[in-house]
Design a protein around this motif. Structure first.
Motif, short mmCIF file in Angstrom:
data_model
loop_
_atom_site.label_atom_id
_atom_site.label_comp_id
_atom_site.label_asym_id
_atom_site.label_seq_id
_atom_site.Cartn_x
_atom_site.Cartn_y
_atom_site.Cartn_z
N ASN A 103 0.84 -1.19 0.00
CA ASN A 103 0.00 0.00 0.00
C ASN A 103 0.88 1.25 0.00
O ASN A 103 1.80 1.35 0.81
N SER A 104 0.60 2.18 -0.93
CA SER A 104 1.30 3.46 -0.99
C SER A 104 2.79 3.24 -1.23
O SER A 104 3.17 2.69 -2.27
N LEU A 105 3.66 3.62 -0.30
CA LEU A 105 5.09 3.30 -0.42
C LEU A 105 5.27 1.80 -0.61
O LEU A 105 6.08 1.36 -1.45
N GLY A 106 4.53 1.00 0.14
CA GLY A 106 4.62 -0.45 0.01
C GLY A 106 4.20 -0.93 -1.37
O GLY A 106 4.73 -1.91 -1.89
N GLY A 107 3.23 -0.23 -2.00
CA GLY A 107 2.83 -0.57 -3.36
C GLY A 107 3.93 -0.31 -4.37
O GLY A 107 4.15 -1.10 -5.29
#
Length: 276
Positions: A103-107
């Motif tokens: 998600n977000s940075l993790g994406g």
């Protein structure tokens, strides 16, 4: 139960030790979960039990966030450093080519792992890196404001606000479309994590020039965007689809920037569909 894995990474000044906190549950083909900037692995709690019915789920605190220590001095928080750290972490855990959702940075990190063929499939929820300069400045301003608020509010004030739906909306309404669904304990914990995130400033600075342009064609990719994302606007999903033509683009109706809490069943289904 939280565990920690330690390993070494190569740097220009020689090998250096890194430790990463994680939780591992379920059985099946491994699935790695990566949170966004300023958050922690507990962002995934609403969906872990669903995913664990089919997958061995490994939820990670990225270096400098949650319970994971900061990266060693001199190691930057850019993609060139963090992606190999995640690869070394998987090797230390005995995990080969897991599925990954971020998600977000993790994406963004998940997509980079996919471009390097280190994973079996990628599900990217509102991934960073598909912004215009103006959209990036807006997102970074919103994130910085959240961080400043978390650092300035006394813990007693955070606990008091968390007890009401209105207070939880004030604390987390920027990232959730339905902040009232978060428990008071979860809101206190994630506000504490945002305040204490040692990697926040360097990660944000490293993202100023990031645009995702890598090819991800060897693995299944889903890019999913909440229709009520207030951090990374949903039109960025169209750019992601243009950049990764083979990706499946999915709308998450009524979801915000961190959709796992807003609609756990939908988010889990999207991840499992991709990993199947």
């Amino acid at each position: 139960m939280t565990d920690q894995v330690s390993f070494t990474i190569d740097t220009p000044t020689g090998p250096k030790p890194v430790s990463v906190a994680y939780e591992r549950t379920g059985s099946g083909v491994p699935l790695l979960l990566l949170h966004g900037i300023g958050h922690h692995r507990q962002a995934w709690d609403p969906v872990v039990h669903i995913l664990a019915a089919e997958r061995e789920v490994i939820a990670v605190d990225l270096p400098g966030f949650g319970a994971s220590p900061a990266l060693p001095a001199g190691v930057p928080y850019d993609l060139a450093s963090v992606v190999p750290v995640l690869g070394a972490m998987c090797e230390a855990l005995g995990v080969q080519r897991p599925h990954v959702a971020g998600n977000s940075l993790g994406g963004l990190l998940a997509l980079e792992l996919g471009s390097r063929r280190l994973v079996r499939s990628v599900t990217a929820l509102s991934p960073a890196g598909f912004w215009t300069p103006a959209e990036r400045r807006y997102a970074f301003s919103a994130l910085t404001a959240m961080r400043q608020g978390a650092r300035l509010l006394p813990p007693t004030a955070v606990e008091r606000l968390s007890r009401s739906a209105a207070g939880r909306a004030a604390l987390t309404g920027t990232i959730y479309a339905r902040p009232g669904r978060r428990s008071p304990e979860a809101v206190v914990a994630e506000t504490r994590a945002l305040r204490a995130a040692t990697g926040f400033g360097e990660t944000l600075a490293a993202g100023r020039d990031v645009l995702f342009t890598s090819e991800v064609s060897a693995v299944p990719v889903t890019v999913a965007w909440g229709t009520k994302d207030r951090i990374l606007l949903r039109r960025q999903g169209i750019r992601a689809k243009r950049t990764i033509p083979g990706a499946r683009l999915v709308r998450l109706p009524g979801c915000g920037h961190v959709p796992m809490s807003d609609d756990p069943a939908l988010v889990a289904r999207v991840i499992l569909d991709t990993s199947r």
